[in-house]
Write an enzyme that holds these catalytic residues in place. Structure first.
Site, PDB file in Angstrom:
ATOM      1  CD  GLU A  24      -2.840  -1.291   2.373  1.00 60.26           C
ATOM      2  OE1 GLU A  24      -2.765  -0.426   3.260  1.00 60.26           O
ATOM      3  OE2 GLU A  24      -3.663  -2.221   2.407  1.00 60.26           O
ATOM      4  CD  GLU A  70      -4.511  -8.140   1.676  1.00 61.32           C
ATOM      5  OE1 GLU A  70      -5.360  -7.373   2.141  1.00 61.32           O
ATOM      6  OE2 GLU A  70      -3.289  -7.915   1.713  1.00 61.32           O
TER       7      GLU A  70
HETATM    8  C1  XIL Z   1      -6.274  -6.783   8.277  1.00 68.09           C
HETATM    9  C2  XIL Z   1      -6.507  -8.000   9.161  1.00 68.09           C
HETATM   10  O1  XIL Z   1      -7.363  -8.887   8.475  1.00 68.09           O
HETATM   11  C3  XIL Z   1      -7.107  -7.594  10.487  1.00 68.09           C
HETATM   12  O2  XIL Z   1      -7.179  -8.712  11.371  1.00 68.09           O
HETATM   13  C4  XIL Z   1      -6.273  -6.489  11.125  1.00 68.09           C
HETATM   14  O3  XIL Z   1      -6.918  -6.043  12.286  1.00 68.09           O
HETATM   15  C5  XIL Z   1      -6.088  -5.330  10.158  1.00 68.09           C
HETATM   16  O4  XIL Z   1      -5.517  -5.808   8.961  1.00 68.09           O
HETATM   17  N1  XIL Z   1      -4.993  -4.888   3.721  1.00 68.09           N
HETATM   18  C6  XIL Z   1      -3.973  -5.694   4.150  1.00 68.09           C
HETATM   19  C7  XIL Z   1      -4.208  -6.635   5.266  1.00 68.09           C
HETATM   20  O5  XIL Z   1      -2.901  -5.719   3.522  1.00 68.09           O
HETATM   21  O6  XIL Z   1      -3.048  -6.867   6.009  1.00 68.09           O
HETATM   22  C8  XIL Z   1      -5.321  -6.168   6.171  1.00 68.09           C
HETATM   23  O7  XIL Z   1      -5.557  -7.184   7.137  1.00 68.09           O
HETATM   24  C9  XIL Z   1      -6.556  -5.848   5.371  1.00 68.09           C
HETATM   25  C10 XIL Z   1      -6.278  -4.756   4.362  1.00 68.09           C
END
Ligand code: XIL
Length: 381
Positions: free
Chosen positions: A167, A272
């Site tokens: 990001e 994701e």
């Molecule tokens: C999220 C996790 O799923 C949660 O448990 C945590 O509280 C916050 O982060 N983008 C990403 C991930 O790259 O690491 C994030 O994961 C969601 C958004």
């Protein structure tokens, strides 16, 4: 013929069902039908899930069984992020990450590291000195190098691919104003990849971000990777975080990004993946974890269960997405869900706490949802 009929089973069947042997149609169907996501997608791309702490500690047997059965790649939901694994300057919390990596090894899974450099979930200490003043460029670079050498070095040869930078871009395509950028300057991107390469020369190295389907962000990510490539920096892939909604982004936008990243000569990954069905009080589209809202009436519409009509929409959405991924299977190396079953999803608590979310393929009882069948069908064509 089974809807799960796969080309690769054909030669086997021909052999098995000729000569002295004849097969009944049900025997054929049994042999032809993949029984898991990983089997259905075999030869196309890896298929995976993000694991939480309970799962890597083996405290949730049903989930662990499902992970072993369905997936051949894993990602660590939180345990390898800088804050959790490196909470203080000289303190590392390796245990959960060790368990995660051991799980990957024991089950012969393509094991992802997430993530080395990110502005979120970074520990407070990393950007300040003992007096609490912002550190200088050299200090932060040194700390970044130490962190990467220690963590990526520890799992050298065991973690197959790293989200090196997560990001770094804003939705408008500008570089995100993070402490990394502010203190080190744009060179932090290059340095992160260099340090990762040094720590584990064999691992694949990725850039990962959300909303990469947005044209401005897509262009910026292309530019970012090209820039690194021109400097001779190894970038093996771009991870498109798939935090999608039920009606956005358009398949055309996702497809344009898959093509744009593939044109760079790097692997494309859908990382994701989840599909958010719940309303949000803004027009938020993306996954900025800092963007949260206080609980409000009317924003938890499916607390008692998902109506059939919405279940069908989710199923259609997953079918569309996986038909697209399947179409581009020559470019896509991996598709990873952000969680295993609905009850684990971070979308139960983000962007608003305490809701009931339905974004994944397995329900709260670990049962496959209709969307699971749709995905199996789409990737088996
Ligand atoms: C999220 C996790 O799923 C949660 O448990 C945590 O509280 C916050 O982060 N983008 C990403 C991930 O790259 O690491 C994030 O994961 C969601 C958004």
């Amino acid at each position: 013929m089974s809807v799960f009929y796969k080309k690769r089973f054909a030669p086997l069947l021909l052999l098995a069902c000729t000569g002295a042997y004849s097969c009944s149609s049900s025997e054929q169907a049994a042999e032809e039908t993949p029984t898991s996501l990983k089997e259905a997608a075999e030869g196309d791309f890896y298929i995976g899930a993000a694991l939480n702490y309970d799962q890597v500690y083996g405290r949730e047997e049903e989930a662990v069984a499902l992970i072993k059965e369905e997936f051949n790649t894993i990602s660590p939901e939180n345990m390898l992020k800088m804050g959790p694994i490196h909470p203080e300057q000289n303190v590392y919390n390796f245990e959960p990450a060790d368990k995660y990596v051991a799980f990957g090894e024991e089950n012969d899974m393509f094991t992802i590291g997430h993530t080395l450099v990110w502005h979120s979930q970074a520990p407070d200490w990393i950007f300040v000195d003992k007096e609490g003043n912002t550190v200088g460029r050299d200090t932060l670079l040194q700390r970044m190098e130490d962190h990467i050498a220690t963590v990526a070095g520890r799992y050298k040869g065991k973690i197959d691919g790293w989200d090196v930078v997560n990001e770094a871009l804003e939705d408008d395509g500008s570089l995100r104003q993070t402490k990394w950028l502010e203190i080190i300057g744009e060179e932090y991107l290059q340095k992160a990849f260099e340090f990762a390469k040094e720590a584990d020369p064999e691992a694949e190295l990725y850039y990962n971000d959300y909303s990469l389907w947005k044209p401005a962000k897509r262009e910026a990510a292309v530019h970012l990777v090209k820039n690194l490539q021109e400097k001779g920096i190894q970038v093996d892939g771009v991870g498109m975080q798939g935090h999608y909604g039920i009606d956005y982004p358009s398949l055309e936008d996702i497809e344009a990004s898959i093509n744009a990243f593939a044109d760079l000569g790097v692997k494309v990954m859908i990382t994701e993946l989840d599909v958010d069905l719940l309303p949000n009080p803004s027009n938020r589209q993306g996954a900025d974890i800092a963007m949260t809202f206080e609980p409000q009436e009317g924003f938890n519409p499916y607390a008692e269960g998902l109506p059939d009509s919405v279940q069908q929409k989710l199923t259609r959405r997953y079918a569309d997405l996986f038909e697209l991924f399947h179409k581009h299977r020559d470019k896509i190396s991996r598709v990873t869900f952000w969680g295993v079953a609905d009850k684990h999803s971070w979308l139960n608590d983000w962007p608003m706490e305490g809701r009931r979310s339905y974004p994944l393929l397995f329900d709260r009882d670990y049962q496959p949802k209709p969307a699971y069948e749709a995905v199996m069908e789409a990737v088996s064509e």
